[in-house]
Design a protein around this motif. Structure first.
Motif, short mmCIF file in Angstrom:
data_model
loop_
_atom_site.label_atom_id
_atom_site.label_comp_id
_atom_site.label_asym_id
_atom_site.label_seq_id
_atom_site.Cartn_x
_atom_site.Cartn_y
_atom_site.Cartn_z
N ILE A 1 44.57 29.35 49.86
CA ILE A 1 45.20 28.85 48.98
C ILE A 1 45.03 28.44 47.24
CG2 ILE A 1 47.63 27.71 47.76
CD1 ILE A 1 48.15 27.25 50.90
N VAL A 2 44.02 27.60 47.25
CA VAL A 2 43.28 27.71 46.37
C VAL A 2 42.58 28.38 45.82
CG1 VAL A 2 41.37 25.91 45.61
CG2 VAL A 2 42.92 25.30 46.99
N LYS A 3 42.02 29.40 46.68
CA LYS A 3 41.22 30.27 45.79
C LYS A 3 41.74 31.04 44.85
CE LYS A 3 37.41 30.31 49.41
NZ LYS A 3 36.10 31.26 50.72
N ALA A 4 43.53 31.54 45.91
CA ALA A 4 44.22 32.48 44.80
C ALA A 4 44.95 32.05 43.79
CB ALA A 4 45.39 33.02 46.30
N ASN A 5 44.90 30.65 43.23
CA ASN A 5 45.33 30.20 42.55
C ASN A 5 43.91 30.64 41.43
OD1 ASN A 5 46.87 28.57 40.83
ND2 ASN A 5 46.51 26.65 41.73
N TYR A 6 43.01 29.66 42.44
CA TYR A 6 41.73 30.04 40.76
C TYR A 6 41.94 31.45 40.61
CZ TYR A 6 36.62 29.98 39.37
OH TYR A 6 35.76 29.68 38.53
N TYR A 7 41.52 32.31 41.54
CA TYR A 7 41.61 33.90 40.71
C TYR A 7 42.62 34.31 40.02
CZ TYR A 7 37.58 34.17 44.14
OH TYR A 7 36.98 33.96 44.79
N CYS A 8 43.83 33.47 39.67
CA CYS A 8 44.57 33.80 39.57
C CYS A 8 44.51 33.15 37.65
CB CYS A 8 46.60 33.13 39.95
SG CYS A 8 47.25 34.35 41.05
N THR A 9 43.82 32.22 37.62
CA THR A 9 44.66 31.66 36.69
C THR A 9 43.29 32.55 35.42
OG1 THR A 9 42.32 29.94 37.35
CG2 THR A 9 45.17 29.22 37.14
N GLN A 10 41.66 33.19 36.29
CA GLN A 10 40.25 33.72 36.13
C GLN A 10 41.40 35.01 36.02
OE1 GLN A 10 37.67 32.33 35.55
NE2 GLN A 10 38.85 30.94 35.77
#
Length: 632
Positions: free
Chosen positions: A325-334
């Motif tokens: 979940i954290v990684k998916a959210n991070y990649y969304c911001t990137q």
């Protein structure tokens, strides 16, 4: 010679352990996700520091925020975590330096280190807890060197305890005092003599937090006496304390008690062996007794057990879903949309957060209508209506969502709501800077940039947008700002009905196909096929052929009302697929589970959503949807 070999062996093992930990975090865990998951605020000015000085434990909390700023650089964050683990190992081994011979004691010494290693695999693990426990071990490390110096250990205790309490809080004071008493009890020849010292320490432990609560600080009683970690962050609240967290947290008294018990037991065995007649040992040719094979290999066995223990604790503590979940959210911001989709598809369990991130990823890769139902949409029209998904942890998602669509005033509203829960958060402040640049509010953007310039990680961002404020002509060459200005509604009051917000976007810019698709999808997810049909003529401006999902909606509309005249072509393939779907459903209407199983291949259709997944059918609210197993 044997002691030298053991010392060299320890150095080699610790070096290999440290190198393995560094590479593990650098290549597999990546500390930048810790920072992103927890969003720790930080400013260098005195006004930011002062609140942390107004309660016990605030200093270590401030230090944890400071340290986590460096987690944004992966190699530096990995180095810091490795250093924290080595510091813990050094302090514990220093406390137990009285254990001369290598053996099972090394497993005891490494136990808190391996526990902390495992806990660090969870992105929500509060770093402040690790710092507090290290400070406790450091205080005990100093105490062990003064226990044989008359009353010096008491002087040290009454000096260090208040400092530790103010720095780390009430829980650290209790742990330190418990460890101090354990060391004291095992060193007194008569336990009766320990009653007064024990009473003194306990009274001191109770008096200091009570005075803190009543006189010194404006804190609650629970915060003054005991707190695992501050819970003022909405993100840290997500952390679920498990058995290994408690084992690490209470390792101070537990380890000392275990160690002192082993020392006493060994001492008794030694006394008993002296009373027994000595057996003649087998002598070597040089006259010295030879160690057994187990004795020779014992240190290697211990190293192996420590390694296995570390691997097991890492495996047990690792939380794949939370980390995804954290990684998916991070990649969304990137804006790494393919990485988001890979993460979502790799998870077999349904998750509300992944649902939102998946929707945003397919929208930004121009697959919104084609791939929408490839992931189960249990959240229904909460995916397109923020008033339903009005949860604190989703505020920033909605700000990003409307920013993508070009509704800048709505994006600003959600960003400001998010800022209330996460003050000084760089991600939110950077979004607000962009929003104000689009709105032409350069003074507001400049003030936000001043705040961002006072942290340690926003230098590039501040430099870029400060240059635009100093020379506003640069704004017109920024594609993102100009694109959002062309999309955002102007001089209107934001309507309460989300459908009207989408309609405002379409009216503002007829080329905003994304806004039209989200408006239509919101209606379909709400089962509002009539208003969907009323908006359908606009589709001719965006598509040469009607999207399949719109064709499916027309078929559903026709089945509900045969008298509706539908002047749109529906492909024969879509009609045949519906007939097959409906024949299977009618044949198994009375057995829902069997129907769902047989219709598995139709899960990516609007038909399946309307009959099985929609909240209007399941009756589940957004808060109820969690952990559903959905193999896709």
């Amino acid at each position: 010679m044997d002691s030298k070999r053991i010392f060299v062996g320890h150095i080699i093992f610790i070096s290999l352990f440290a190198l393995s930990v560094f590479l593990f975090f650098l290549l597999f865990i990546r500390p930048e996700f810790y920072f992103f998951a927890q969003q720790p605020p930080f400013q260098t000015n005195i006004y930011f520091i002062m609140p942390y000085l107004s309660f016990p434990g605030g200093i270590s909390y401030y230090l944890s925020h400071l340290i986590m700023q460096f987690f944004t650089i992966n190699w530096l964050g990995s180095l810091i975590i490795t250093f924290i683990l080595l510091t813990l190992l050094f302090l514990i081994s220093g406390i137990f330096r009285g254990l001369r011979r290598p053996g099972m004691e090394w497993i005891i010494i490494f136990l808190p280190v391996t526990l902390l290693l495992g806990l660090f695999t969870n992105f929500y693990f509060p770093l402040v807890t690790a710092l507090n426990i290290i400070f406790v071990y450091a205080a005990l490390y100093l105490s062990t060197y003064f226990f044989n110096s008359g009353h010096a250990h008491w002087t040290l205790y009454f000096l260090s305890a208040p400092v530790l309490y103010y720095t780390c809080g009430g829980s650290s004071l209790i742990l330190y005092s418990a460890g101090f008493l354990i060391l004291l009890f095992f060193r007194l020849p008569d336990l009766k003599k320990a009653i007064i010292p024990a009473f003194t320490v306990i009274a001191f432990c109770l008096a200091m937090p009570y005075l803190s609560y009543k006189v010194l600080f404006h804190v609650t009683m629970s915060k003054a006496f005991f707190e695992y970690y501050p819970t003022d962050s909405l993100l840290i609240v997500n952390y679920k304390k498990g058995v290994f967290f408690y084992l690490f947290f209470y390792s101070v008294p537990a380890l000392l008690l275990l160690n002192e018990s082993l020392v006493k037991l060994r001492s008794r065995k030694s006394m008993a062996s002296k009373e027994k007649p000595k057996k003649v040992k087998v002598q070597r040719s040089n006259g010295q007794s030879g160690p057994s094979w187990i004795q020779k290999k014992s240190i290697l066995i211990v190293y192996t057990l420590i390694t296995l223990l570390a691997m097991v604790l890492v495996k047990v503590n690792y939380t794949p879903l939370d980390n995804k979940i954290v990684k998916a959210n991070y990649y969304c911001t990137q804006k790494m949309w393919d990485a988001v989709l890979d993460i979502v598809r790799s998870e077999k369990d349904y998750d509300v957060n992944l649902n939102y991130f998946y929707n945003r990823a397919i929208d930004n890769t121009d697959q919104y209508l084609d791939k929408y139902f490839d992931y189960p949409q249990f959240i229904g029209h909460a995916a397109t209506n923020p008033e339903i998904g009005d949860f604190g942890l989703l505020y920033m998602y909605w700000s990003d969502y409307f920013y993508d669509l070009g509704h800048i005033p709505e994006s600003e509203r959600w960003a400001l709501k998010a800022l209330v829960g996460f003050p000084y958060c760089p991600r939110i402040l950077e979004r607000l800077v962009k929003i104000n640049m689009v709105l032409g509010k350069y003074n507001a953007a400049e003030k936000l940039l001043v705040i961002l310039d006072d942290n340690l990680i926003s230098g590039r961002f501040v430099k870029k947008y400060t240059a635009m404020i100093e020379d506003t002509s640069l704004v017109y060459s920024d594609e993102e700002i100009m694109a959002k200005r062309a999309e955002m509604p102007v001089n209107i009051i934001t309507p309460k009905n989300v459908t009207f917000r989408y309609n405002d976007l379409v009216n503002r810019n007829k080329n905003n196909r994304r806004a039209y698709e989200h408006m239509q999808m919101n209606l379909l997810l709400s089962h509002d096929f009539w208003n969907f049909f009323k908006n359908l003529p606009v589709a001719a401006e965006y598509y040469n052929e009607l999207p399949v999902i719109f064709q499916q909606a027309l078929i559903i509309l026709r089945t509900r009302n045969n008298e509706v005249n539908i002047p749109y072509g529906v492909e024969n393939q879509t009609i045949q697929a519906f007939r097959q779907f409906w024949s299977i459903y009618e044949a198994n209407y009375s057995n829902k589970k069997r129907a769902m199983k047989l219709l598995k291949s139709y899960r990516n259709t609007l038909y399946y959503y309307i009959l099985f997944d929609s909240p209007k059918v399941t009756g589940m609210s957004l808060g109820d949807i969690e952990g559903d197993r959905y193999y896709h």
